[in-house]
Every structure is written in C-alpha cells, then in structure tokens.
Write a protein that holds these residues in place. Structure first.
Motif, PDB file in Angstrom:
ATOM      1  N   LYS A   1       8.629  -6.928  -2.446  1.00 18.59           N
ATOM      2  CA  LYS A   1       9.458  -8.292  -3.327  1.00 18.59           C
ATOM      3  C   LYS A   1      10.826  -8.343  -2.677  1.00 18.59           C
ATOM      4  CE  LYS A   1      11.201  -8.448  -7.647  1.00 18.59           C
ATOM      5  NZ  LYS A   1      11.086  -8.474  -9.859  1.00 18.59           N
ATOM      6  N   ALA A   2      11.216  -7.018  -1.727  1.00 22.08           N
ATOM      7  CA  ALA A   2      13.027  -7.427  -0.871  1.00 22.08           C
ATOM      8  C   ALA A   2      12.823  -8.382   0.231  1.00 22.08           C
ATOM      9  CB  ALA A   2      13.929  -5.960  -1.338  1.00 22.08           C
ATOM     10  N   GLY A   3      11.600  -8.335   0.713  1.00 21.34           N
ATOM     11  CA  GLY A   3      10.443  -8.939   1.601  1.00 21.34           C
ATOM     12  C   GLY A   3      11.109  -8.171   2.946  1.00 21.34           C
ATOM     13  N   ILE A   4      10.925  -6.785   2.659  1.00 20.66           N
ATOM     14  CA  ILE A   4      11.154  -6.037   3.497  1.00 20.66           C
ATOM     15  C   ILE A   4       9.545  -4.879   3.737  1.00 20.66           C
ATOM     16  CG2 ILE A   4      12.049  -3.210   4.091  1.00 20.66           C
ATOM     17  CD1 ILE A   4      14.314  -3.642   1.759  1.00 20.66           C
ATOM     18  N   LYS A   5       9.146  -4.878   5.416  1.00 18.06           N
ATOM     19  CA  LYS A   5       8.037  -4.291   5.455  1.00 18.06           C
ATOM     20  C   LYS A   5       8.060  -4.619   6.949  1.00 18.06           C
ATOM     21  CE  LYS A   5       6.439  -9.257   4.836  1.00 18.06           C
ATOM     22  NZ  LYS A   5       4.940 -10.056   4.337  1.00 18.06           N
ATOM     23  N   PRO A   6       7.229  -3.972   7.645  1.00 20.09           N
ATOM     24  CA  PRO A   6       6.759  -3.820   9.269  1.00 20.09           C
ATOM     25  C   PRO A   6       6.448  -5.172   9.603  1.00 20.09           C
ATOM     26  CG  PRO A   6       6.132  -1.455   7.988  1.00 20.09           C
ATOM     27  CD  PRO A   6       6.109  -3.333   6.963  1.00 20.09           C
ATOM     28  N   THR A   7       6.712  -5.231  11.564  1.00 20.73           N
ATOM     29  CA  THR A   7       6.364  -6.277  11.429  1.00 20.73           C
ATOM     30  C   THR A   7       5.054  -5.513  12.446  1.00 20.73           C
ATOM     31  OG1 THR A   7       7.374  -6.421  13.245  1.00 20.73           O
ATOM     32  CG2 THR A   7       8.292  -7.609  11.488  1.00 20.73           C
ATOM     33  N   PHE A   8       4.167  -7.028  13.013  1.00 23.20           N
ATOM     34  CA  PHE A   8       3.156  -6.472  13.784  1.00 23.20           C
ATOM     35  C   PHE A   8       3.542  -5.766  14.762  1.00 23.20           C
ATOM     36  CE2 PHE A   8      -0.208  -7.916  16.728  1.00 23.20           C
ATOM     37  CZ  PHE A   8      -0.774  -6.616  16.306  1.00 23.20           C
ATOM     38  N   GLN A   9       4.965  -6.153  16.242  1.00 28.32           N
ATOM     39  CA  GLN A   9       5.365  -5.589  16.079  1.00 28.32           C
ATOM     40  C   GLN A   9       5.954  -5.157  16.957  1.00 28.32           C
ATOM     41  OE1 GLN A   9       8.267  -8.541  18.977  1.00 28.32           O
ATOM     42  NE2 GLN A   9       8.743  -7.481  20.412  1.00 28.32           N
ATOM     43  N   GLN A  10       6.331  -4.116  15.505  1.00 26.51           N
ATOM     44  CA  GLN A  10       7.270  -2.694  15.405  1.00 26.51           C
ATOM     45  C   GLN A  10       5.420  -2.033  15.136  1.00 26.51           C
ATOM     46  OE1 GLN A  10       8.865  -3.499  11.185  1.00 26.51           O
ATOM     47  NE2 GLN A  10      11.407  -4.499  12.119  1.00 26.51           N
ATOM     48  N   PHE A  11       4.890  -2.264  14.464  1.00 26.62           N
ATOM     49  CA  PHE A  11       3.441  -1.463  14.713  1.00 26.62           C
ATOM     50  C   PHE A  11       3.019  -1.206  15.993  1.00 26.62           C
ATOM     51  CE2 PHE A  11      -1.391  -1.883  14.449  1.00 26.62           C
ATOM     52  CZ  PHE A  11      -1.578  -0.756  13.411  1.00 26.62           C
ATOM     53  N   ILE A  12       2.734  -2.353  16.994  1.00 26.09           N
ATOM     54  CA  ILE A  12       2.873  -1.883  18.537  1.00 26.09           C
ATOM     55  C   ILE A  12       3.927  -0.881  18.950  1.00 26.09           C
ATOM     56  CG2 ILE A  12       1.701  -2.144  20.872  1.00 26.09           C
ATOM     57  CD1 ILE A  12       0.401  -3.550  18.045  1.00 26.09           C
TER      58      ILE A  12
ATOM     59  N   ALA B   1       6.824   0.627  -2.098  1.00 23.68           N
ATOM     60  CA  ALA B   1       6.346  -0.644  -1.413  1.00 23.68           C
ATOM     61  C   ALA B   1       5.893  -1.805  -2.154  1.00 23.68           C
ATOM     62  CB  ALA B   1       3.909  -0.430  -1.277  1.00 23.68           C
ATOM     63  N   ALA B   2       5.649  -1.479  -2.966  1.00 19.37           N
ATOM     64  CA  ALA B   2       5.882  -3.084  -4.518  1.00 19.37           C
ATOM     65  C   ALA B   2       7.178  -3.123  -4.500  1.00 19.37           C
ATOM     66  CB  ALA B   2       5.360  -2.843  -5.685  1.00 19.37           C
ATOM     67  N   GLU B   3       8.387  -2.857  -4.591  1.00 19.52           N
ATOM     68  CA  GLU B   3       9.661  -2.895  -4.022  1.00 19.52           C
ATOM     69  C   GLU B   3      10.190  -3.253  -2.742  1.00 19.52           C
ATOM     70  OE1 GLU B   3      11.273   0.395  -7.488  1.00 19.52           O
ATOM     71  OE2 GLU B   3      11.691   0.681  -5.832  1.00 19.52           O
ATOM     72  N   ALA B   4       9.156  -3.033  -2.135  1.00 24.04           N
ATOM     73  CA  ALA B   4       9.812  -3.420  -0.367  1.00 24.04           C
ATOM     74  C   ALA B   4       9.466  -4.565  -0.205  1.00 24.04           C
ATOM     75  CB  ALA B   4       9.523  -2.575   0.646  1.00 24.04           C
TER      76      ALA B   4
ATOM     77  N   ASN C   1       1.245  -1.331  -0.131  1.00 18.24           N
ATOM     78  CA  ASN C   1      -0.161   0.101  -0.247  1.00 18.24           C
ATOM     79  C   ASN C   1       0.868   1.313  -0.033  1.00 18.24           C
ATOM     80  OD1 ASN C   1      -1.117   1.738   1.007  1.00 18.24           O
ATOM     81  ND2 ASN C   1      -3.277   0.859   1.278  1.00 18.24           N
ATOM     82  N   GLN C   2       0.605   1.818  -1.192  1.00 28.80           N
ATOM     83  CA  GLN C   2       2.061   3.020  -1.267  1.00 28.80           C
ATOM     84  C   GLN C   2       2.098   4.124  -0.262  1.00 28.80           C
ATOM     85  OE1 GLN C   2       4.886   3.000  -3.112  1.00 28.80           O
ATOM     86  NE2 GLN C   2       5.219   4.850  -2.208  1.00 28.80           N
ATOM     87  N   ASP C   3       0.781   4.016  -0.071  1.00 32.95           N
ATOM     88  CA  ASP C   3       0.217   5.458   0.617  1.00 32.95           C
ATOM     89  C   ASP C   3       0.623   5.734   2.120  1.00 32.95           C
ATOM     90  OD1 ASP C   3      -0.654   6.979  -1.272  1.00 32.95           O
ATOM     91  OD2 ASP C   3      -2.687   6.878  -1.179  1.00 32.95           O
ATOM     92  N   PHE C   4       0.688   4.017   2.671  1.00 33.74           N
ATOM     93  CA  PHE C   4       0.888   3.864   3.842  1.00 33.74           C
ATOM     94  C   PHE C   4       2.115   3.181   4.157  1.00 33.74           C
ATOM     95  CE2 PHE C   4      -3.923   4.439   4.636  1.00 33.74           C
ATOM     96  CZ  PHE C   4      -4.425   4.134   5.948  1.00 33.74           C
TER      97      PHE C   4
END
Length: 421
Positions: free
Chosen positions: A300-311, A295-298, A269-272
């Motif tokens: 694809k590279a396996g780079i995305k926030p975790t639920f713990q990072q969100f909390i 976001a698509a590139e991230a 989700n590019q905006d978020f």
C-alpha cells in the motif's frame, strides 16, 4: 423232364435279367426313373398360378446332356446379369471405391500416429541422452554432483521426490513448473485427500483445492523414509528407483525465475515478504527507517522488492551462507538430482499438454485421470527480454553461470546476453 424244367428256369431268369437291364438303361438316360426327383424349376412353376405340365423325356445321350447343362448355365448366368439394373451396378462400383478409400485413409491415419509416436519417442530419448552426456562429462560444463552417489545425498535434499506405491510412480516436483497440477494428480492417484463434500477421496485433479495440495503431509517423499522405515530406508529407495517410473518437469531457468518473482513478490505474500522481501529491501533498497510489518501495508505504501533486487539477492554470496535457496528459485539439479536418478520421462512446461498426454499413457493411468487445464496467467517465455532489459549484461552473465547446469542438462538455449559476450 428234369432237363426241360431247367431250361424253363433259365429262360425265366434270363427274361428277368433283360427286363432289369432295360429299366437301368432308361433310368440312366432320363426316360424312366424308379426314384423320380423334384426339379426345383418345376417347383417354382407349380407354386405359381399355372398347372403342372407333362414333359416328354429328352432323348439325349450323357455327352449331349452335359453339353446342354453347360449351355444352360452360361445362358442362365448371362440372363441373370442382363437383369441387374445399371444404377445398382454403378452403386456397387462406387461402394467398392468408397471402402477402398476408407481403408486407405485408415492406413494413412495409422501410419501418421505411428510416425507421431516414433517422433515423440525420439524426442524423449534425446532429452534423456542430453542429461547422460552432461552428467558423464561429455559437455563442457562443471557438474558439482557428478561424482556423488545417490546414497550420499542427505535425506533433507530428497524432499521433492514424491512416491506413489499403488501405481509405482516417483515424481520430482519443481516449483513454478506446473507442480500444483501434478501434485493434484498424485493426490488423486494415491487417494491421500478426502473430499469434505463427498466424504470420499478426490477423483478429479481439478477439484483438489490448490491451497491444500502443497500440504507436505499429503505426500510420501523419500525424505520421510527414514522416519517410516528406519535402517531399511535406503535399500527401499534403491529398489523403488530401480522399478518405479520416474518423471519430472522442467522449464527455461530464467523464465522460471520471472515466474517465481511475480508469484511471490509481485503481490502481497506475508511469508515471503517477512523471510525474503524485507531482507532484499534492507540490503539493496536503501530503505530508511523501519519497514512496514505486513506485506499488505508495504504494498500500500509502494514498498516492494524490484526484480533487479531479487537478482542481486540470488547472486549475493551471503544469501546461501545464511540458508539454502528457497525451492522456488533453487536449481533443478539440486532439487531432483538428475545425475543420480535416471528419470524415465523428462517433461517440459513449454510442451506441457503433449507431454502430459504421453506421460499419463506411459504411467498407464490415462483411463483413470485427466491432467488439469493450465493456468491462464502463465509467465510467457517471450517476456524474458522485457524483464531482463533493465538488468546489466554483466549481471545477466553471472546469473547464467549460477543456473548454467540447468540450461545444459535440459537443453535450453543460452540467453542472448551470454551468446554475444
């Protein structure tokens, strides 16, 4: 001579009088009648194959005739009854029993419906009373907004109160609590969106495109009143709050957070990603170097926030110093102000179908509209234990304090991590 003529006249008059008495007497006892009446029984007989028969007049007195008539009636009734077939009598009895059972079932159904409505009304009253108790300070929980009157709430914080003047409805939408479908309902009721295929306003909520329904220009909210009504805006808000039917839908606060994370960070989700995901990754992800641009590139590279990072992001004091919580994880009491707005109906996602049915009847639009069917990929409340399994207990308790007022206002049970502290 005159005397003789008088005697003759008297004799003639007396004779006539005696004749009249005889006629009246025979007419009374049925032996002779100046006005013969047709006997229905005789008519039936004459209409058949047989020729009329001459019957001698019965020599009876009035008393004996009455007795005879009564006997005839009894005899006729008995003989008529004797000709009712046994099967017909049994069928008549069974039909009576069937009607009695049908009436009994109908009465039981009516009582069941009344009991169901009564039970539901009691549930609604309990939900509203819960809010009143918490807002009035009867519960042991801090209420930041308790003493602030509605008139002091800034316009920017009233942007979730959607108004439909046609049907006199105010809906406070809460993201991740079926708000897409309820916005569809509001769009159809207000006729604020024209279908490109028909050229007419949408009449079926399910036909309203989901990507269009969140367009803020489609909805009249309290936040827009100042621009539309100027100095009269607050007065109009007060009037509408007093006379319109107000409702909102809520959800278990922790499950709502899971749903928000899955929807906004579980897929590209590019905006978020740009506004929030990249911030989480830089602060708490120990990512070296530059982050991917999209976001698509991230992903694809396996780079995305975790639920713990969100909390962790939610609990970080710096987060709201930079900007107010996004609506998808902002507390419900900050979106809908239940201590200032006396809602007429409190719906819950956990009982969405039942609540939606009762609400549409309350709004008197159930004959106009049907609530859309729910999403198939809905976040289940049973997932909470799995999603929070990797979150430290101390972090869970901090998170509960952040959303405690939502838990208390809407009667959701405390999480296990809080109960066993």
């Amino acid at each position: 001579m005159g005397t003789w003529r008088g005697l003759r006249v008297a004799f003639i008059m007396g004779s006539l009088f005696m004749i009249l008495l005889i006629i009246v007497y025979w007419d009374d006892v049925g032996g002779f009648s100046l006005y013969p009446l047709k006997d229905p029984k005789h008519e039936v007989l004459q209409s058949g194959c047989c020729a009329p028969t001459t019957m001698s007049p019965p020599q009876t007195t009035p008393t004996s005739r009455a007795h005879t008539t009564s006997s005839s009636i009894v005899s006729t009734t008995a003989s008529s009854a004797s000709f009712i077939p046994k099967e017909a009598a049994q069928e008549h009895t069974e039909e009576g029993k069937g009607k009695q059972k049908h009436a009994q079932r109908k009465e039981e159904t009516r009582e069941d419906v009344e009991m169901e409505i009564s039970a539901y009304d009691r549930e609604q009253e309990a939900r509203k009373k819960r809010i009143d108790d918490v807002c009035s300070g009867k519960e042991d929980v801090e209420v930041p907004e308790r003493t602030r009157p509605f008139s002091q709430i800034p316009n920017r914080e009233l942007d979730h109160l959607i108004v439909d003047d046609t049907h006199q409805i105010i809906y406070c939408y809460v993201p991740k609590v079926a708000c897409t479908n309820w916005k569809r309902v509001m769009v159809v009721l207000s006729q604020s969106l024209i279908s490109s295929s028909s050229g007419k306003p949408y009449t079926d909520p399910e036909a309203v495109p989901a990507d269009l329904v969140h367009n803020s220009t489609l909805h009249l909210t309290f936040a827009k009143f100042w621009r539309r009504y100027g100095s009269l805006s607050r007065h109009l808000m007060a009037l509408k709050l007093q006379h319109y039917t107000k409702f909102l839908f809520v959800r278990d606060p922790f499950v709502r957070l899971i749903s928000a994370f899955r929807n906004k960070f579980g897929r590209p989700n590019q905006d978020f990603y740009r506004q929030f995901g990249s911030v989480m990754l830089r602060r708490y992800g120990n990512v070296s170097g530059d982050l991917p641009e999209t976001a698509a590139e991230a992903f694809k590279a396996g780079i995305k926030p975790t639920f713990q990072q969100f909390i962790t992001y939610l609990l970080d004091p710096e987060t709201e110093k930079e900007s107010i919580f996004n609506e998808h994880w902002r507390q419900v009491y900050r979106l809908c102000h239940p201590c200032q707005v006396k809602y007429d109906f409190i719906g819950k996602l956990e009982t969405l179908e039942t609540d939606a049915e009762h609400l549409l009847k309350l709004l008197k639009v159930d004959h106009l509209i049907r609530f859309p069917s729910g999403a198939q990929n809905k976040t289940a409340a049973s997932w909470e234990r799995d999603w929070f399994a990797q979150i430290p207990i101390s972090t869970q308790r901090q998170l509960y304090k952040l959303y405690e007022l939502d838990f208390e206002l809407f009667g959701y049970p405390k999480p296990d991590s809080v109960l066993h502290q």
